[in-house]
Write a protein that holds these residues in place. Structure first.
Motif, mmCIF file in Angstrom:
data_model
loop_
_atom_site.group_PDB
_atom_site.id
_atom_site.type_symbol
_atom_site.label_atom_id
_atom_site.label_comp_id
_atom_site.label_asym_id
_atom_site.label_seq_id
_atom_site.Cartn_x
_atom_site.Cartn_y
_atom_site.Cartn_z
ATOM 1 N N GLU B 430 -15.230 -18.786 3.059
ATOM 2 C CA GLU B 430 -16.203 -18.624 1.989
ATOM 3 C C GLU B 430 -15.525 -18.069 0.728
ATOM 4 O O GLU B 430 -15.838 -18.480 -0.395
ATOM 5 C CB GLU B 430 -17.346 -17.699 2.443
ATOM 6 C CG GLU B 430 -18.369 -17.330 1.381
ATOM 7 C CD GLU B 430 -19.049 -18.520 0.703
ATOM 8 O OE1 GLU B 430 -19.011 -19.633 1.267
ATOM 9 O OE2 GLU B 430 -19.592 -18.324 -0.402
ATOM 10 N N MET B 434 -15.464 -19.785 -2.859
ATOM 11 C CA MET B 434 -15.918 -19.138 -4.096
ATOM 12 C C MET B 434 -14.884 -19.291 -5.194
ATOM 13 O O MET B 434 -15.215 -19.544 -6.347
ATOM 14 C CB MET B 434 -16.163 -17.641 -3.866
ATOM 15 C CG MET B 434 -17.445 -17.326 -3.135
ATOM 16 S SD MET B 434 -17.604 -15.534 -2.911
ATOM 17 C CE MET B 434 -18.773 -15.162 -4.193
ATOM 18 N N ILE B 435 -13.616 -19.126 -4.816
ATOM 19 C CA ILE B 435 -12.564 -19.202 -5.833
ATOM 20 C C ILE B 435 -12.476 -20.625 -6.385
ATOM 21 O O ILE B 435 -12.340 -20.836 -7.588
ATOM 22 C CB ILE B 435 -11.222 -18.721 -5.244
ATOM 23 C CG1 ILE B 435 -11.304 -17.217 -4.980
ATOM 24 C CG2 ILE B 435 -10.076 -19.031 -6.200
ATOM 25 C CD1 ILE B 435 -10.187 -16.667 -4.134
ATOM 26 N N ARG B 437 -14.905 -22.832 -6.411
ATOM 27 C CA ARG B 437 -16.098 -23.053 -7.243
ATOM 28 C C ARG B 437 -15.934 -22.390 -8.607
ATOM 29 O O ARG B 437 -16.306 -22.954 -9.627
ATOM 30 C CB ARG B 437 -17.338 -22.506 -6.543
ATOM 31 C CG ARG B 437 -17.942 -23.452 -5.539
ATOM 32 C CD ARG B 437 -19.451 -23.206 -5.407
ATOM 33 N NE ARG B 437 -19.767 -21.821 -5.135
ATOM 34 C CZ ARG B 437 -19.869 -21.297 -3.905
ATOM 35 N NH1 ARG B 437 -19.679 -22.067 -2.857
ATOM 36 N NH2 ARG B 437 -20.155 -20.034 -3.732
ATOM 37 N N GLY B 438 -15.361 -21.199 -8.594
ATOM 38 C CA GLY B 438 -15.108 -20.505 -9.855
ATOM 39 C C GLY B 438 -14.147 -21.284 -10.736
ATOM 40 O O GLY B 438 -14.289 -21.342 -11.953
ATOM 41 N N PHE B 439 -13.168 -21.928 -10.100
ATOM 42 C CA PHE B 439 -12.165 -22.715 -10.819
ATOM 43 C C PHE B 439 -12.816 -23.869 -11.594
ATOM 44 O O PHE B 439 -12.455 -24.160 -12.727
ATOM 45 C CB PHE B 439 -11.155 -23.227 -9.796
ATOM 46 C CG PHE B 439 -10.112 -24.163 -10.339
ATOM 47 C CD1 PHE B 439 -9.068 -23.675 -11.113
ATOM 48 C CD2 PHE B 439 -10.165 -25.518 -10.055
ATOM 49 C CE1 PHE B 439 -8.095 -24.542 -11.597
ATOM 50 C CE2 PHE B 439 -9.200 -26.386 -10.542
ATOM 51 C CZ PHE B 439 -8.163 -25.889 -11.311
ATOM 52 N N GLU B 441 -16.037 -23.977 -12.356
ATOM 53 C CA GLU B 441 -17.266 -23.501 -13.000
ATOM 54 C C GLU B 441 -17.377 -23.860 -14.489
ATOM 55 O O GLU B 441 -18.438 -24.258 -14.952
ATOM 56 C CB GLU B 441 -17.385 -21.980 -12.765
ATOM 57 C CG GLU B 441 -18.380 -21.238 -13.636
ATOM 58 C CD GLU B 441 -19.829 -21.549 -13.321
ATOM 59 O OE1 GLU B 441 -20.089 -22.138 -12.260
ATOM 60 O OE2 GLU B 441 -20.695 -21.206 -14.150
#
Lengths: 442, 468, 276
Positions: B430, B434-435, B437-439, B441
């Protein structure tokens, strides 16, 4: 392209017989004659580059025509011209100086102490007589090979003059060694070769300067530089290109770096009409570091096509490239750089930066910074920026009383200062500042 | 445990890998020649100029060699493809009238529901033909046209003829010639002067049959001062043989108008996706491409903006995710052919499980395009040591008075970031998710909420099993 | 059984040994201050306790409620109630603070498949933001990205308040903060201690004794060069303030010269840990 071959044949110089004659004139051993002939065959076999080849999309290969071909190495006779004497004397107390005029050695000196410690610094013909094994092992065998391109094959078949620098294991040379190539015969084809073999843990600085006074008839230069660093070696290499505007050049400088080596290279491109140069660093051993600097200043209708490669084949390697190109009048510069990190070359740091300054309406600068990355544990960045002179900077300087010309010159010097600050060779620095100044005024 | 087929695709993971039994009104034989092209034209009952246009394009296609740069296209057997499959007699304006099996497909894909909820209009193409196109009445009243391109050719022949092939000529590249010869379906969007269509129009493209080639043709015309956001999505079943999707999209953005074109590409990983997308932006017009590439075996797609009048702007946002066996070669081209034009390109690519992703682009500044600005930023994330990232930007700058920047980074997910998230109780996979997805974003946040959610879901799916 | 027991912990980073055999026992309800000059190994200890992969444990063990802490992944440690407030929190672009917090709180509270309901989370978040006087807008920004030093530290404390740990390690949370911010942070920590009613133990790592005026430790330990050298009560912090690390070091050196064997030597209300 077959048309060009036809022209060469008509010139009656670039033939298999010419290769044999060249080898015979220098009384070369059989293996070198065979090497030249094999290269000649490769040259005949390989295709001419086409404008549709990716590498040649921005430089017309037809520029490198071999009309009126005259592979050099002939005596020009008479005393050395004053300009050449001045150029040779310009270098303050080098550890060694090698001067070639039209591919013929006219002066060779090497610090006696260094000679006793086994350093070899001479032209290729002499090296072939005195250190045949060194050449047989290293000359176009592992670093640059004749079959790579048509021009490299031609170079291998027709090389003349050239410079060999061999530093034995552990020897440290603090003062620079200088190799000066001078061309003042119009319509010559020259094939200068630089071969650097740095033994384990050795240290040296080599400056190669290519100079020619303004000439009328076209000169074609097909150059190759091979630089090999054994484990722990540290080499600084300055390649100074100050050809006259009658010279067109296609060349390659390739370095292979073994474990824990450091190469600091600077390419300076100021002269020539059309110049296409590849600068490649192959980081083959872990701990290898390659600094690659480039300074190009084009004016009039000069055309510089620079292709760099940072090839990471081993773990824990570092390459740091900065190329700064300024173009004026109707000059054109092309920077195309590639960082390639191979599978397994983890913990790699690879940086590539290209900055272009366009000084005139009509000047052009292309930038193609490519990355091919096949490892994930690394730091890799590249950046490219192209801009004109900053009017605010100019205004500031002019508000302090400088003329617009002075201000522009100062800004251009500032543009290159970042590079020159990284090369601790004072003489070189002031020399380049003078030349940049001249270009600004021209 | 799912059975993995010979392509190495886990059919359970790709949610849209199902296929319907083949039931067609017409299915051409495989291969491409003059006869096939004439058959397509005559079945569509086209005007003579279009028939001639197709045949001219076919000639060019046959003469032109395959591009040798970029990815290897030699594996595509152009003779082993069905160039025209007609799934139904008629295009419908009501989902109720769409044949049951096809309707079911789109129900599964959630299209009718999305249309009801948040779209101004929706289109659905199944194989070669559009089966559904509908524009909500309020927009129709304002003079907006949203049709499949075949219907547009019949109903608005003058507009189509005026613009068709003007942005992407058939000689542009081999795949564009192919599309020009055999095109079928696609969307036609016309937005009258000053009209702002402030909720998206969406078209959905579905390949169902094996060895299918889909060649839709989209034409969008934004009259001065108008605005439209067009969204396309696409999926296909997984077969052991490859499919080909080769679309051409032409967009004209007139003075002061703005067009945004969003793609969520999720073709199955045996689809070749070779698409030509180009827009012309006039004075003070803005063209925005938002391009998400998650699916396909190979994608080569470089949405372009030709800024031909002062003040035109271009924005290209590109996200690519390449997993096992995938090669994503997306990018963009911005052509500054007029003064004071501006472009921004942001590319984010992720490679995993031996996939290859990257960016290929061009910034071209013509002489006289004074005061132009371009900023390109490419970031790549490589998630393991078997994967690869390529960045091939080209900047050709023939003008002095410009400001051009390009920046790129390649990195892995930092151990420090992973540790930080895990130190707060978040599990490794997870945290990785998240990382990543942040990349992406900065680009995902440009999408309407529904598509942002979809894209994040697709990325999460791709990320499954990243941390062993 | 102690809640946290560190035995002979030896740790290296890239082949350099940083921690050279640390021993410490800490229970819920206690506040231990760990002091020492820069580079003495305090942060290394904190990071190792949380499982930072950069650090390799060479020797020793750590028991958390009797279980092998070093065998657990960082997320497991966090879910079981261990917390670290980092000295240098990293930024994570694109991930908003609020979605990160919600995921983390859900993990700590045992929501397995789904996240904690939004309403419940928002309520908790608002309460903690108010208590710590943090501007709510900050949670819509990306994790630590573009935060000032003070904002980062306060957000670490917010995370601590949200996750309600049983053992919290605070790694120089006071450094880089002005006196007002130190007070806000300390108030927050004291509130957590009061609310936890003996269910929170803290290892407070600090370079200066300033924060110890606001958070009263039950024990004070001093590290030099990778080892615990002195332990004592709150007085030790005051002594340090007076005489500096050099003063303590001098005392230790005198004792170490006198005592031949290794072990604990009690002098002047302090315990000197002699190692040869």
């Amino acid at each position: 392209m077959s048309e060009q071959i036809g022209q060469m044949a008509r010139a009656g110089e670039l033939t298999r017989d010419a290769v044999l004659a060249l080898s015979a004139r220098h009384a070369e051993p059989a293996w070198m004659r065979a090497f030249r002939l094999a290269a000649w065959e490769a040259f005949e076999r390989l295709p001419w580059p086409a404008a549709s080849d990716e590498e040649w999309r921005r430089t017309d290969p037809g520029v490198f025509r071999l009309e009126g071909a005259r592979p050099g190495g002939e005596a020009s006779g008479g005393a050395l011209p004053a300009d050449l004497q001045r150029a040779a004397a310009a270098w303050e107390a080098p550890a060694g100086l090698l001067v070639q005029r039209n591919s013929l050695t006219v002066r060779a000196s090497l610090d006696g102490d260094l000679a006793r410690r086994g350093i070899v610094f001479t032209d290729l013909h002499t090296a072939l007589r005195e250190h045949p094994d060194l050449l047989r092992q290293h000359f176009m065998t592992a670093c640059v090979k004749p079959e790579e391109t048509k021009f490299r094959a031609l170079h291998a078949a027709l090389w003349t003059g050239g410079a060999v620098l061999y530093i034995p294991e552990g020897v440290e040379v603090t003062r620079p060694l200088v190799s000066l190539t001078w061309i003042d015969a119009d319509g010559l084809d020259i094939f200068p070769h630089t071969l650097v073999i740095a033994g384990r843990g050795s240290t040296a600085t080599l400056i190669t300067a290519a100079v020619s006074p303004p000439g009328e008839l076209p000169v074609f230069s097909d150059s190759v530089a091979e630089v090999m660093l054994a484990d722990g070696a540290q080499v600084r290499l300055v390649t100074l290109q100050e050809w006259g505007r009658n010279v067109v050049e296609v060349g390659i400088i390739r370095s292979i770096l073994a474990r824990d080596t450091t190469l600091r290279s600077l390419l300076v491109g100021l002269g020539g009409r059309v110049v296409k140069t590849n600068v490649e660093s192959v980081l083959d051993g872990s701990g290898a570091t390659s600094e690659m600097l480039g300074l190009v200043f084009g004016d009039d209708r000069q055309h510089f096509d620079l292709h760099t490669v940072q090839e990471h084949r081993a773990m824990h390697t570092l390459s740091d490239l900065l190329y700064k190109n300024a173009v004026k009048d109707r000059a054109r510069s092309i920077f195309s750089g590639l960082i390639r990190v191979h599978y397994g070359a983890q913990k790699t740091n690879a940086f590539q930066a290209n900055r272009n300054l366009i000084l005139s309406e009509g000047a052009k600068a292309d930038s193609i910074p490519n990355l091919e990355i096949m490892a994930n544990d690394l730091r890799c960045t590249h950046g490219s920026a192209t801009s004109r002179l900053n009017e605010e900077h100019l205004f500031y300087l002019m508000s302090r009383g400088l003329t617009r010309e002075q201000a522009m010159q100062m800004v251009v010097e500032g543009f290159f200062a970042e590079l020159l600050d990284r090369v601790p060779l004072e003489h070189l620095r002031s020399r380049l500042q003078r030349e940049i100044e001249q270009k600004m005024v021209a | 445990m799912a059975v993995t087929n010979q392509l190495g695709i886990d059919p359970d993971k790709y949610k849209w890998g199902f296929h319907d039994p083949e039931k067609y009104v017409y299915k051409s034989r495989k291969g491409l020649d003059r006869e096939i092209v004439e058959m397509i034209s005559s079945m569509k009952d086209e005007p003579e100029w279009m028939r001639a246009y197709r045949l001219h394009s076919l000639e060019h296609f046959q003469q032109r060699p395959l591009p040798t740069w970029g990815a290897n296209l030699a594996q595509i057997d152009f003779n082993d493809i069905y160039y025209y499959l007609k799934p139904t007699e008629k295009k419908q304006r009501s989902w109720d009238e769409v044949p049951e099996n096809i309707k079911n497909t789109f129900e599964k894909l959630g299209i009718p529901e999305a249309e009801r909820k948040f779209l101004a209009g929706a289109g659905a193409q199944y194989e070669s033909e559009s089966v559904y196109h509908n524009l909500k009445e309020e927009w129709e009243k304002l003079g907006v046209i949203f049709l499949d391109t075949d219907s547009a050719l019949r109903e608005h022949p003058d507009i189509v003829r005026e613009y068709f092939g003007t942005v992407v000529p058939p000689e542009d590249n081999k795949l564009a010639s192919l599309n020009s010869a055999v095109w079928s379906g696609g969307s036609f969007v016309y937005v009258p002067e000053g009209v702002h269509v402030d909720i998206p129009l969406q078209a959905y493209f579905r390949i169902n049959a094996q060895n299918m080639g889909q060649f839709e043709r989209t034409l969008i015309i934004c009259e001065p001062g108008s605005y439209v956001h067009y969204v396309e999505g696409c999926t296909a079943p997984i077969y052991t043989t490859d499919s080909l999707h080769s679309a051409v999209v032409e967009i004209i953005v007139k003075e002061g108008a703005r067009c945004r074109y969003t793609t969520i590409q999720n073709w199955s990983t045996n689809t070749y996706n070779l698409v030509t997308k180009r827009a012309v932006a006039y004075r003070d017009a803005t063209m925005e491409w938002v391009d998400g590439n998650l699916g396909s075996k190979l994608t080569m797609k470089y949405p372009s903006v030709f800024m031909v009048e002062p003040g035109a702007k271009a924005e290209i946002l590109s996200v690519a995710f390449a997993g096992r066996g995938q090669h994503q070669d997306p990018g963009g081209k911005v052509i500054h052919a007029a003064p004071h034009t501006q472009s921004v390109v942001v590319s984010k690519s992720i490679a995993k499980d031996g996939g290859r992703a990257g960016y290929r682009g061009l910034v071209k500044i013509y002489p006289g395009a004074k005061g132009s600005k371009s900023a390109v930023r490419c970031d790549a994330l490589i998630l393991d040591d078997r994967s690869r990232s390529d960045t091939y930007p080209t900047m050709e700058i023939d003008e002095q008075d410009v400001s051009i920047t390009h920046e790129a980074t390649v990195s892995k997910v930092s151990d420090e970031q992973l540790f930080y998230l895990m130190s707060r109780g978040i599990k490794g996979d997870e945290a990785m998710n998240m990382i990543v997805r942040g990349f992406v974003e900065p680009i995902v946040k440009e999408l309407p909420l529904e598509y942002a959610v979809e894209l994040n879901r697709l990325i999460a799916l791709e990320m499954e099993g990243s941390v062993g | 059984m102690a809640d946290l027991e560190i035995r002979d912990l030896t740790v290296q980073v890239e082949e350099k040994v940083i921690l050279k055999g640390a021993n410490l026992t800490l229970n819920k309800g206690e506040v231990h201050a760990l002091m020492g000059p820069n580079g003495s190994g305090k942060s290394t200890l904190a990071n190792v306790l949380m499982g930072n992969p950069t650090y390799q444990v060479v020797k020793g063990e750590v028991l958390y409620k009797g279980q092998d802490l070093l065998a657990m992944s960082p997320d497991e440690r966090a879910r079981r109630g261990l917390f670290i407030a980092f000295q240098y929190p990293v930024s994570i672009p694109g991930v908003t603070m609020s979605s990160f917090l919600r995921t983390a709180v859900s993990a700590r509270r045992g929501f397995d498949k789904e996240l904690m309901p939004v309403g419940e989370f928002q309520k908790l978040l608002k309460q903690k933001l108010d208590e710590l006087r943090i501007e709510p807008a900050i949670v819509s920004r990306y994790v630590n990205e573009g935060f000032s030093g003070g904002e980062k530290k306060r957000l670490e404390i917010l995370q601590m308040a949200m996750l309600e740990p049983e053992i919290a390690i605070m790694d120089e949370t006071d450094s880089g903060l002005d006196i007002d911010s130190v007070k806000v942070v300390a108030d927050g920590v004291n509130r957590m201690l009061a609310q936890a009613k003996g269910n929170l133990g803290i290892l407070l790592i600090t370079h200066y004794s300033r924060i110890l005026h606001f958070i009263k430790p039950s024990y004070v330990h001093v590290m030099f060069d990778g080892r615990f050298v002195v332990s004592g009560g709150p007085d030790l912090a005051e002594e340090l303030e007076q005489s500096g690390y050099e003063g303590i070091k001098a005392q230790f050196e005198v004792i170490a010269a006198e005592v031949q064997a290794e072990g604990a030597v009690r002098r002047a209300g302090k315990v000197f840990w002699v190692a040869h």
